[in-house]
Design a protein around this motif. Sequence first.
Motif, PDB file in Angstrom:
ATOM      1  N   ARG A  22       0.851  -1.193   0.000  1.00  0.00           N
ATOM      2  CA  ARG A  22       0.000   0.000   0.000  1.00  0.00           C
ATOM      3  C   ARG A  22       0.882   1.238   0.000  1.00  0.00           C
ATOM      4  O   ARG A  22       1.767   1.365   0.849  1.00  0.00           O
ATOM      5  CB  ARG A  22      -0.918   0.011   1.226  1.00  0.00           C
ATOM      6  CG  ARG A  22      -1.894   1.178   1.220  1.00  0.00           C
ATOM      7  CD  ARG A  22      -2.709   1.320   2.490  1.00  0.00           C
ATOM      8  NE  ARG A  22      -3.206   0.077   3.021  1.00  0.00           N
ATOM      9  CZ  ARG A  22      -3.343  -0.165   4.334  1.00  0.00           C
ATOM     10  NH1 ARG A  22      -3.004   0.752   5.226  1.00  0.00           N
ATOM     11  NH2 ARG A  22      -3.806  -1.311   4.749  1.00  0.00           N
ATOM     12  N   ASP A  23       0.651   2.126  -0.938  1.00  0.00           N
ATOM     13  CA  ASP A  23       1.349   3.419  -0.999  1.00  0.00           C
ATOM     14  C   ASP A  23       2.872   3.279  -0.886  1.00  0.00           C
ATOM     15  O   ASP A  23       3.528   4.033  -0.163  1.00  0.00           O
ATOM     16  CB  ASP A  23       0.845   4.351   0.105  1.00  0.00           C
ATOM     17  CG  ASP A  23      -0.645   4.638  -0.021  1.00  0.00           C
ATOM     18  OD1 ASP A  23      -1.140   4.681  -1.170  1.00  0.00           O
ATOM     19  OD2 ASP A  23      -1.300   4.814   1.018  1.00  0.00           O
ATOM     20  N   HIS A  25       4.567   0.914   0.509  1.00  0.00           N
ATOM     21  CA  HIS A  25       4.978   0.160   1.699  1.00  0.00           C
ATOM     22  C   HIS A  25       4.598  -1.306   1.508  1.00  0.00           C
ATOM     23  O   HIS A  25       3.556  -1.617   0.929  1.00  0.00           O
ATOM     24  CB  HIS A  25       4.300   0.702   2.952  1.00  0.00           C
ATOM     25  CG  HIS A  25       4.609   2.147   3.199  1.00  0.00           C
ATOM     26  ND1 HIS A  25       5.757   2.560   3.836  1.00  0.00           N
ATOM     27  CD2 HIS A  25       3.934   3.271   2.889  1.00  0.00           C
ATOM     28  CE1 HIS A  25       5.772   3.874   3.897  1.00  0.00           C
ATOM     29  NE2 HIS A  25       4.664   4.344   3.328  1.00  0.00           N
ATOM     30  N   ASP A  54      -5.745  -9.320   8.211  1.00  0.00           N
ATOM     31  CA  ASP A  54      -6.100  -7.956   7.826  1.00  0.00           C
ATOM     32  C   ASP A  54      -5.659  -6.958   8.900  1.00  0.00           C
ATOM     33  O   ASP A  54      -5.080  -5.914   8.591  1.00  0.00           O
ATOM     34  CB  ASP A  54      -7.605  -7.862   7.583  1.00  0.00           C
ATOM     35  CG  ASP A  54      -8.009  -6.545   6.963  1.00  0.00           C
ATOM     36  OD1 ASP A  54      -7.402  -6.140   5.961  1.00  0.00           O
ATOM     37  OD2 ASP A  54      -8.952  -5.921   7.496  1.00  0.00           O
ATOM     38  N   ASP A  55      -5.897  -7.289  10.171  1.00  0.00           N
ATOM     39  CA  ASP A  55      -5.463  -6.425  11.273  1.00  0.00           C
ATOM     40  C   ASP A  55      -3.936  -6.277  11.290  1.00  0.00           C
ATOM     41  O   ASP A  55      -3.409  -5.172  11.483  1.00  0.00           O
ATOM     42  CB  ASP A  55      -5.934  -6.973  12.620  1.00  0.00           C
ATOM     43  CG  ASP A  55      -7.424  -6.852  12.828  1.00  0.00           C
ATOM     44  OD1 ASP A  55      -8.071  -6.048  12.111  1.00  0.00           O
ATOM     45  OD2 ASP A  55      -7.954  -7.564  13.705  1.00  0.00           O
ATOM     46  N   ASN A  58      -2.805  -4.037   8.382  1.00  0.00           N
ATOM     47  CA  ASN A  58      -3.101  -2.635   8.676  1.00  0.00           C
ATOM     48  C   ASN A  58      -2.096  -2.054   9.663  1.00  0.00           C
ATOM     49  O   ASN A  58      -1.621  -0.931   9.493  1.00  0.00           O
ATOM     50  CB  ASN A  58      -4.529  -2.475   9.200  1.00  0.00           C
ATOM     51  CG  ASN A  58      -5.550  -2.600   8.105  1.00  0.00           C
ATOM     52  OD1 ASN A  58      -5.295  -2.279   6.945  1.00  0.00           O
ATOM     53  ND2 ASN A  58      -6.730  -3.085   8.450  1.00  0.00           N
ATOM     54  N   ARG A  59      -1.763  -2.807  10.699  1.00  0.00           N
ATOM     55  CA  ARG A  59      -0.808  -2.336  11.699  1.00  0.00           C
ATOM     56  C   ARG A  59       0.596  -2.175  11.104  1.00  0.00           C
ATOM     57  O   ARG A  59       1.261  -1.163  11.322  1.00  0.00           O
ATOM     58  CB  ARG A  59      -0.772  -3.308  12.874  1.00  0.00           C
ATOM     59  CG  ARG A  59       0.036  -2.789  14.046  1.00  0.00           C
ATOM     60  CD  ARG A  59      -0.008  -3.709  15.221  1.00  0.00           C
ATOM     61  NE  ARG A  59       0.975  -4.764  14.994  1.00  0.00           N
ATOM     62  CZ  ARG A  59       0.934  -5.956  15.535  1.00  0.00           C
ATOM     63  NH1 ARG A  59      -0.051  -6.293  16.333  1.00  0.00           N
ATOM     64  NH2 ARG A  59       1.861  -6.847  15.300  1.00  0.00           N
ATOM     65  N   LEU A  61       1.475  -1.825   7.880  1.00  0.00           N
ATOM     66  CA  LEU A  61       1.511  -0.797   6.848  1.00  0.00           C
ATOM     67  C   LEU A  61       1.380   0.604   7.430  1.00  0.00           C
ATOM     68  O   LEU A  61       1.892   1.568   6.861  1.00  0.00           O
ATOM     69  CB  LEU A  61       0.435  -1.059   5.795  1.00  0.00           C
ATOM     70  CG  LEU A  61       0.679  -2.305   4.942  1.00  0.00           C
ATOM     71  CD1 LEU A  61      -0.564  -2.651   4.134  1.00  0.00           C
ATOM     72  CD2 LEU A  61       1.884  -2.131   4.034  1.00  0.00           C
ATOM     73  N   ALA A  62       0.724   0.735   8.565  1.00  0.00           N
ATOM     74  CA  ALA A  62       0.573   2.040   9.212  1.00  0.00           C
ATOM     75  C   ALA A  62       1.816   2.438  10.005  1.00  0.00           C
ATOM     76  O   ALA A  62       1.929   3.583  10.440  1.00  0.00           O
ATOM     77  CB  ALA A  62      -0.646   2.027  10.135  1.00  0.00           C
ATOM     78  N   SER A  63       2.760   1.530  10.161  1.00  0.00           N
ATOM     79  CA  SER A  63       3.950   1.814  10.968  1.00  0.00           C
ATOM     80  C   SER A  63       4.865   2.847  10.322  1.00  0.00           C
ATOM     81  O   SER A  63       5.718   3.422  10.985  1.00  0.00           O
ATOM     82  CB  SER A  63       4.743   0.530  11.216  1.00  0.00           C
ATOM     83  OG  SER A  63       5.404   0.113  10.032  1.00  0.00           O
ATOM     84  N   GLY A  64       4.705   3.058   9.021  1.00  0.00           N
ATOM     85  CA  GLY A  64       5.538   4.028   8.337  1.00  0.00           C
ATOM     86  C   GLY A  64       6.812   3.448   7.752  1.00  0.00           C
ATOM     87  O   GLY A  64       7.512   4.121   7.000  1.00  0.00           O
ATOM     88  N   SER A  68       8.095  -4.190   6.221  1.00  0.00           N
ATOM     89  CA  SER A  68       8.082  -4.781   7.558  1.00  0.00           C
ATOM     90  C   SER A  68       7.561  -6.202   7.451  1.00  0.00           C
ATOM     91  O   SER A  68       6.831  -6.548   6.527  1.00  0.00           O
ATOM     92  CB  SER A  68       7.215  -3.958   8.511  1.00  0.00           C
ATOM     93  OG  SER A  68       5.915  -3.792   7.981  1.00  0.00           O
TER      94      SER A  68
END
Length: 78
Positions: A22-23, A25, A54-55, A58-59, A61-64, A68
């Motif tokens: 995603r984006d 990442h 899925d959770d 999301n976690r 990919l949101a880490s920046g 990962s």
Amino acid sequence: MRCEQCDNGERRPVRRARMAERDGHTAVVLGVPVEECPACGEIWLSLDVAKRLDDLFNRLLASGAESSQIHWDQAQAA
């Protein structure tokens, strides 16, 4: 259970890596419990595994982080 996709193999439990992007990442979860057809390679996830995966994606990919990864068993303990 017989494979609904090819009807040539019996689904079997295995562990496989799953990846999401995603984006720019990338997230990888290693050792995800799935069912796989040895004849055609079709993969099925249970509803519980799909929700947890899925959770995790999301976690991660949101880490920046650009990329990962985590092992399924480590994620269960966290």
